[in-house]
Design a protein around this motif. Structure first.
Motif, PDB file in Angstrom:
ATOM      1  N   ASP A 261     -48.731  70.294  12.730  1.00 40.31           N
ATOM      2  CA  ASP A 261     -48.691  71.688  12.276  1.00 40.31           C
ATOM      3  C   ASP A 261     -47.239  72.109  12.089  1.00 40.31           C
ATOM      4  OD1 ASP A 261     -48.735  74.643  12.298  1.00 40.31           O
ATOM      5  OD2 ASP A 261     -50.852  74.386  12.823  1.00 40.31           O
ATOM      6  N   SER A 262     -46.966  72.836  10.996  1.00 39.15           N
ATOM      7  CA  SER A 262     -45.591  73.249  10.726  1.00 39.15           C
ATOM      8  C   SER A 262     -45.091  74.298  11.715  1.00 39.15           C
ATOM      9  CB  SER A 262     -45.454  73.777   9.296  1.00 39.15           C
ATOM     10  OG  SER A 262     -46.367  74.825   9.058  1.00 39.15           O
ATOM     11  N   ALA A 263     -45.963  74.781  12.607  1.00 41.38           N
ATOM     12  CA  ALA A 263     -45.509  75.686  13.667  1.00 41.38           C
ATOM     13  C   ALA A 263     -44.456  75.022  14.548  1.00 41.38           C
ATOM     14  CB  ALA A 263     -46.698  76.129  14.517  1.00 41.38           C
ATOM     15  N   ILE A 264     -44.446  73.701  14.533  1.00 39.11           N
ATOM     16  CA  ILE A 264     -43.467  72.977  15.344  1.00 39.11           C
ATOM     17  C   ILE A 264     -42.037  73.265  14.897  1.00 39.11           C
ATOM     18  CG2 ILE A 264     -43.348  70.872  13.949  1.00 39.11           C
ATOM     19  CD1 ILE A 264     -43.487  69.267  16.551  1.00 39.11           C
ATOM     20  N   LEU A 265     -41.871  73.768  13.669  1.00 42.46           N
ATOM     21  CA  LEU A 265     -40.536  74.054  13.143  1.00 42.46           C
ATOM     22  C   LEU A 265     -39.919  75.298  13.767  1.00 42.46           C
ATOM     23  CD1 LEU A 265     -41.207  73.425   9.334  1.00 42.46           C
ATOM     24  CD2 LEU A 265     -40.080  71.872  10.945  1.00 42.46           C
ATOM     25  N   ARG A 266     -40.750  76.211  14.286  1.00 40.28           N
ATOM     26  CA  ARG A 266     -40.213  77.502  14.723  1.00 40.28           C
ATOM     27  C   ARG A 266     -40.789  78.019  16.032  1.00 40.28           C
ATOM     28  NH1 ARG A 266     -43.673  77.767  10.568  1.00 40.28           N
ATOM     29  NH2 ARG A 266     -45.612  78.920  10.888  1.00 40.28           N
ATOM     30  N   ASP A 267     -41.893  77.429  16.496  1.00 41.53           N
ATOM     31  CA  ASP A 267     -42.573  77.927  17.687  1.00 41.53           C
ATOM     32  C   ASP A 267     -42.252  77.026  18.876  1.00 41.53           C
ATOM     33  OD1 ASP A 267     -44.262  78.835  19.653  1.00 41.53           O
ATOM     34  OD2 ASP A 267     -46.024  78.981  18.367  1.00 41.53           O
ATOM     35  N   ALA A 268     -41.586  77.581  19.879  1.00 41.40           N
ATOM     36  CA  ALA A 268     -41.191  76.775  21.046  1.00 41.40           C
ATOM     37  C   ALA A 268     -42.403  76.219  21.768  1.00 41.40           C
ATOM     38  CB  ALA A 268     -40.348  77.631  21.987  1.00 41.40           C
ATOM     39  N   SER A 269     -43.483  76.991  21.843  1.00 38.52           N
ATOM     40  CA  SER A 269     -44.676  76.508  22.550  1.00 38.52           C
ATOM     41  C   SER A 269     -45.321  75.341  21.812  1.00 38.52           C
ATOM     42  CB  SER A 269     -45.683  77.651  22.717  1.00 38.52           C
ATOM     43  OG  SER A 269     -46.144  78.112  21.448  1.00 38.52           O
ATOM     44  N   ALA A 270     -45.210  75.319  20.486  1.00 41.12           N
ATOM     45  CA  ALA A 270     -45.758  74.208  19.711  1.00 41.12           C
ATOM     46  C   ALA A 270     -44.932  72.950  19.868  1.00 41.12           C
ATOM     47  CB  ALA A 270     -45.849  74.586  18.237  1.00 41.12           C
ATOM     48  N   GLN A 271     -43.685  73.103  20.304  1.00 41.18           N
ATOM     49  CA  GLN A 271     -42.804  71.966  20.499  1.00 41.18           C
ATOM     50  C   GLN A 271     -42.968  71.329  21.868  1.00 41.18           C
ATOM     51  OE1 GLN A 271     -38.947  73.661  19.787  1.00 41.18           O
ATOM     52  NE2 GLN A 271     -39.418  74.234  17.672  1.00 41.18           N
ATOM     53  N   GLU A 272     -43.551  72.081  22.816  1.00 41.50           N
ATOM     54  CA  GLU A 272     -43.747  71.572  24.157  1.00 41.50           C
ATOM     55  C   GLU A 272     -44.948  70.624  24.196  1.00 41.50           C
ATOM     56  OE1 GLU A 272     -41.853  72.082  26.766  1.00 41.50           O
ATOM     57  OE2 GLU A 272     -40.477  73.388  25.680  1.00 41.50           O
ATOM     58  N   ASN A 273     -44.877  69.644  25.079  1.00 46.21           N
ATOM     59  CA  ASN A 273     -46.004  68.725  25.233  1.00 46.21           C
ATOM     60  C   ASN A 273     -47.245  69.463  25.724  1.00 46.21           C
ATOM     61  OD1 ASN A 273     -44.299  66.723  24.460  1.00 46.21           O
ATOM     62  ND2 ASN A 273     -44.567  65.462  26.265  1.00 46.21           N
TER      63      ASN A 273
END
Length: 277
Positions: A261-273
């Motif tokens: 999901d492109s939310a990984i580009l801007r959302d810190a929670s989407a970047q967390e495991n």
């Protein structure tokens, strides 16, 4: 008739000599050709400058992606990361997105595991805040890497795992009075709700195929470890924006496909495991 009475012919006019010579090119035509030549030179220089600029931009973007991957994924500084960019990078930077980005690296640490990872993303925004049109990842695990993953399961004999396409082969030992009976199980992997699930496809005892019902009748409750599905939660190893969509077994590896999901580009929670319940 005397010489004095003959008519006198006028002398040739020196100014008329140009009539007998070759015509001189028109200054206007000469200037026109000069402008055309100059335009060709300017266009050639512009094209050369564009490609030189694109090559420089491509090199800078590749290096930036490598550095960000190492930083964001906490990879070793000497991690080999291959980056490929399709299309004109300089134009992509101008319009605000890169047509396609491909990133690949072997033996990428995922917690206590490792895998060979490749990622392909289309229309990647370069200024932040946007969405890409699509991004997918592939994780390839060899037999040793698969064994490490399955060793996290309780009561699973991960040290017996073998890749036997299109399945994963494993051997369980069931206690039968004073002896142990080895049961070979072919497990078929699939993706279900973002998890990896291994389901028994066939069972063998002493090289003879046997049904699940026969195993249960012979060994009772002990057979529960043989005829069951095995759920392997992998969310703890991946960013929350990454979802398992498919799994297949190839001759020498298990290949897992993911959607990002492109939310990984801007959302810190989407970047967390993610987490496993």
């Amino acid at each position: 008739m005397s010489a004095d009475s003959q008519p006198t012919q006028p002398l040739p006019d020196p100014g008329a000599q140009w009539v007998l010579s070759s015509p001189t090119p028109s200054p206007r035509r000469r200037r026109r050709w000069a402008w055309i030549v100059a335009l060709i030179v300017v266009v050639a220089l512009a094209i050369g400058a564009w490609f030189a600029g694109d090559a420089i931009a491509r090199s800078i973007v590749k290096q930036t992606i490598r550095e960000q991957a190492i930083t964001q994924l906490s990879l070793p500084a000497d991690q080999q990361i291959d980056v490929e960019l399709d299309g004109a990078v300089l134009l992509g930077l101008i319009v605000g997105n890169l047509p396609e980005v491909r990133v690949a690296s072997d033996d990428v640490p995922l917690g206590q595991l490792t895998a060979d990872i490749s990622v392909v993303a289309q229309d990647v925004p370069v200024h932040g805040g946007g969405d890409w049109s699509g991004a997918h990842a592939t994780a390839t695990l060899d037999e040793a890497q698969l064994e490490d993953l399955l060793a996290t399961l309780d009561d699973f004999p991960a040290d017996t795992v073998e890749i036997d396409a299109p399945d994963v082969a494993v051997t369980f030992e069931l206690n039968a009075l004073v002896t142990k009976v080895p049961v070979g199980v072919a497990l078929t992997p699939r993706a279900e709700n973002g998890d990896l699930v291994l389901s028994p496809a066939s069972l063998r005892i002493a090289d003879a195929e046997i049904s699940a019902e026969s195993i249960v009748q012979q060994f009772g409750a002990l057979a529960s470890t043989v005829v069951r599905d095995w759920d392997v939660c992998i969310a703890q190893y991946l960013p929350a924006a990454v979802t398992l969509t498919g799994v297949r077994v190839e001759p020498d590896a298990v290949v897992a496909d993911f959607e990002i999901d492109s939310a990984i580009l801007r959302d810190a929670s989407a970047q967390e495991n993610g987490t496993c319940s």
